[in-house]
Design an enzyme around this catalytic site. Structure first.
Site, PDB file in Angstrom:
ATOM      1  N   ASP A  26      79.669  19.366  57.872  1.00  0.00           N
ATOM      2  CA  ASP A  26      78.515  20.151  57.436  1.00  0.00           C
ATOM      3  C   ASP A  26      77.314  19.215  57.316  1.00  0.00           C
ATOM      4  O   ASP A  26      77.459  18.052  56.928  1.00  0.00           O
ATOM      5  CB  ASP A  26      78.781  20.821  56.087  1.00  0.00           C
ATOM      6  CG  ASP A  26      77.638  21.744  55.677  1.00  0.00           C
ATOM      7  OD1 ASP A  26      77.611  22.887  56.167  1.00  0.00           O
ATOM      8  OD2 ASP A  26      76.775  21.307  54.892  1.00  0.00           O
ATOM      9  N   ASP A  82      80.134  21.782  50.853  1.00  0.00           N
ATOM     10  CA  ASP A  82      80.210  22.868  51.835  1.00  0.00           C
ATOM     11  C   ASP A  82      81.295  22.608  52.869  1.00  0.00           C
ATOM     12  O   ASP A  82      81.959  23.544  53.335  1.00  0.00           O
ATOM     13  CB  ASP A  82      78.853  23.052  52.512  1.00  0.00           C
ATOM     14  CG  ASP A  82      77.831  23.685  51.582  1.00  0.00           C
ATOM     15  OD1 ASP A  82      76.746  24.053  52.063  1.00  0.00           O
ATOM     16  OD2 ASP A  82      78.109  23.814  50.376  1.00  0.00           O
ATOM     17  N   GLU A 127      73.097  18.800  56.054  1.00  0.00           N
ATOM     18  CA  GLU A 127      71.874  19.276  55.409  1.00  0.00           C
ATOM     19  C   GLU A 127      70.711  18.675  56.185  1.00  0.00           C
ATOM     20  O   GLU A 127      70.792  17.518  56.642  1.00  0.00           O
ATOM     21  CB  GLU A 127      71.816  18.873  53.937  1.00  0.00           C
ATOM     22  CG  GLU A 127      72.961  19.400  53.089  1.00  0.00           C
ATOM     23  CD  GLU A 127      73.045  20.916  53.076  1.00  0.00           C
ATOM     24  OE1 GLU A 127      74.165  21.448  52.943  1.00  0.00           O
ATOM     25  OE2 GLU A 127      71.976  21.580  53.240  1.00  0.00           O
ATOM     26  N   HIS A 144      75.318  24.020  48.968  1.00  0.00           N
ATOM     27  CA  HIS A 144      74.249  23.519  49.842  1.00  0.00           C
ATOM     28  C   HIS A 144      74.164  21.991  49.792  1.00  0.00           C
ATOM     29  O   HIS A 144      73.105  21.422  50.064  1.00  0.00           O
ATOM     30  CB  HIS A 144      72.894  24.141  49.513  1.00  0.00           C
ATOM     31  CG  HIS A 144      72.799  25.591  49.893  1.00  0.00           C
ATOM     32  ND1 HIS A 144      72.814  26.017  51.212  1.00  0.00           N
ATOM     33  CD2 HIS A 144      72.702  26.699  49.137  1.00  0.00           C
ATOM     34  CE1 HIS A 144      72.724  27.338  51.240  1.00  0.00           C
ATOM     35  NE2 HIS A 144      72.662  27.781  49.999  1.00  0.00           N
TER      36      HIS A 144
END
Length: 592
Positions: free
Chosen positions: A31, A177, A33, A172
């Site tokens: 994942d 995540d 960001e 988040h």
């Protein structure tokens, strides 16, 4: 040059474990960001990943990433990641090879995999790292296929986490995540275990990406070797539809029939394809060069790049009595380029002309004994080559006529800058840029910074390519992933021969045979700075030679940049591009 870091080319291919049970397959759930939703303009701020096999966690990977820019307030509010938190974090250039090592031998899994893999692909492309993942598993696609709309009206990670009551809640933040996605992935697999979905191939076939028509054409890849090379898809009239390269021909061509490429034009191409041809190559460099040749020869309609490898724009120093810089498709001996955009080439020509004081007028001076465009530069303020000049004002404007001896010293200054003999003009341009900033003319300084950075980029690239194009013969060796050597011989900027010495095979006899059998390249005469060599081929060679671990076996001439090369200004150009691409800070509120 050696390095212990892995590139994405070191990763295993998916065909190796296509029929292996998913329970026995290593998966890396990842994942990201980011600073925003566009892989073109935004950057990664955090990577989190969990390696799993057989329902057990084998390891975790988590790090913040310096995006090289400020993080927008709305992203800070969503993720809690601030610009200050990433200030001391490693850049993506350090993180990506480490992630490659962590993910070695695994299949990537992500929630909305297209988003995460797009950012990873773009980062790898900017670093010139090949991308080996021809497919990935997406828990969004799995949820939409496996769950009914009544059961899961939304397939957001938070909604699926609530549905399955997973142990780790998405926050988040990348690692949280990724952990939540692991639990969602396992619960989705439980739903399809009784439907005959047990292997990676079973799962990709079950998902709706590959149509029956696509799967019916898998036999086209069955007989291809597991070797590097070039492949050509041919259509109903035997026309070439698409040309590509691969480090493993069978694996790469097979991926087209799995539906992993979601681009509509690729699905259309596969639907039209009747057969696949291939050319086995010694290694990736030979494959890349052959691809360029085939693209130029066939101009396939489904390829969007490199169909005209000889095209480009050149900044030429004309051979007139009073020379000037002009932009043309064809280079002269004193030229820099090629540049992909005519507008960029014209801007670079304008910057250099103004810096050197070359005329920008187009009057015919074949028989003239002087040049004179009336105008006193001092009358309009400090002459500034980095700011677009006043329309109609020649860069060689003066208050008196200029004779040929007066003018030729300016021509020589431009010539040595273009050839890399001296960067004195760049030093002067940088001084002028600093003066703009010191006098708080910030908008002008930003425009000047961008024009100077573009000029540096064009000069540095042209000079690097010209060095290789002038050398009669270079023999280069690069280590492969299995303990052997990739070998090539380059003559006057063209790939003349390629070979591969596998592990345990003495490389020197292979080099001798390769050099003896390499094609002859005649020394170019008056054919521009690259000697007529295709710029895209030269660029591939230049990047290949510059890779860590490369060994220079022999060279007939020194492989070095000129002492005044623009190469030493590339750090400035990189910093300028980062400053240009950084988002503008929000204005402070009045009274805050």
């Amino acid at each position: 040059m050696t390095t212990g870091q892995l590139s994405f080319a070191d990763l295993d291919d998916d065909d190796e474990f296509a029929d292996r049970s998913l329970f026995d397959t290593t998966l890396v759930v990842v994942d990201l960001e980011t600073t925003g939703g566009s892989s073109e303009t935004d950057a990664i701020t955090e990577i989190g990943a969990v390696k799993i096999r057989g329902g057990e966690v084998l390891g975790e990977f988590a790090t913040l990433v310096d995006p090289g820019r400020a993080i927008p307030p709305q992203i800070v509010a969503l993720t809690g990641i601030t610009t200050a938190m990433t200030y001391d974090a490693p850049p993506v250039e350090e993180v990506l090879p480490a992630f490659a090592e962590f993910a070695q031998g695994a299949i990537l899994v992500a929630h909305n995999a297209r988003f995460d893999t797009a950012f990873l692909r773009k980062a790898a492309a900017r670093m010139d790292l090949p991308w080996p993942f021809t497919t990935s598993l997406c828990t969004v696609a799995m949820a939409r296929r496996i769950l009914t709309r009544e059961e899961a009206p939304s397939v957001k990670l938070s909604a699926l986490a609530d549905l399955f009551e997973v142990s780790v809640r998405p926050t988040h933040r990348a690692l949280d995540d990724a952990r939540a996605t692991v639990d969602v992935f396992h619960r989705l697999l439980e739903r399809v275990g009784n439907r005959g979905v047990h292997t990676y191939r079973d799962l990709t076939d079950y998902l709706p990406r590959a149509t029956p028509a696509m799967r019916a054409k898998r036999s086209m890849a069955a007989g291809l070797p597991r070797s590097p090379g070039v492949y050509l898809f041919r259509g109903p009239s035997d026309e070439v539809l698409y040309v590509g390269t691969a480090v493993d021909l069978r694996r790469r061509v097979s991926s087209y029939f799995s539906g992993s490429d979601t681009r509509a034009r690729m699905s259309e191409m596969v639907a039209l394809a009747e057969r696949v041809e291939h050319v086995v190559c010694a290694h990736d460099l030979e494959a890349g060069v052959r691809e360029l040749t085939l693209l130029a020869a066939h101009k396939p309609v489904y390829n969007r790049r490199s169909r005209n490898p000889h095209r480009g724009w050149w900044v030429n120093l004309t051979r007139e009595r009073f020379p000037r810089l002009s932009v043309s498709r064809t280079p002269v001996p004193d030229a820099i380029g090629p540049v992909h955009s005519r507008a960029v080439a014209a801007d670079v020509a304008d910057v250099i002309s103004a810096a050197a004081g070359l005329r920008s007028c187009t009057q015919n001076l074949k028989r003239a004994d002087h040049h004179w465009c009336p105008g006193d530069a001092s009358a309009v303020g400090l002459p500034d080559p980095l700011i677009t000049h006043r329309p109609g004002l020649c860069h060689a404007a003066s208050d008196r006529p200029q004779t040929l001896p007066d003018y030729l010293c300016r021509v020589e200054a431009a010539r040595v800058l273009m050839a890399g003999g001296s960067d004195a003009l760049l030093v002067d341009l940088h001084r002028r840029l600093q003066l703009l900033a010191d006098t708080r003319r910030f908008e002008s300084a930003a425009r000047a910074r961008d024009r100077l950075a573009a000029t540096v980029d064009v000069l540095a690239r042209s000079q690097r390519l010209a060095v290789i194009a002038r050398i009669r013969e270079i023999v280069v060796a690069r280590p492969d992933d299995g303990g052997g050597w990739k070998l090539c011989v380059v003559r006057y900027g063209r790939l003349a021969g390629a070979a591969h010495a596998a592990r345990g095979v003495p490389p020197l006899p292979v080099i001798e045979m390769m050099t003896a059998g390499a094609r002859t390249v005649v020394e170019p005469v008056d054919a521009g700075p690259l000697g007529g060599a295709p710029a895209e081929e030269l660029s591939l060679i230049e990047r290949w030679i510059g890779e860590p671990g490369t060994r220079l076996v022999s060279a007939t001439d020194p492989l070095s940049s000129p002492i005044g090369s623009a190469q030493r200004w590339t750090d400035f150009a990189l910093a300028a591009r980062r400053a240009r691409d950084a988002p503008m800070p929000l204005p402070a509120r009045v009274g805050a």
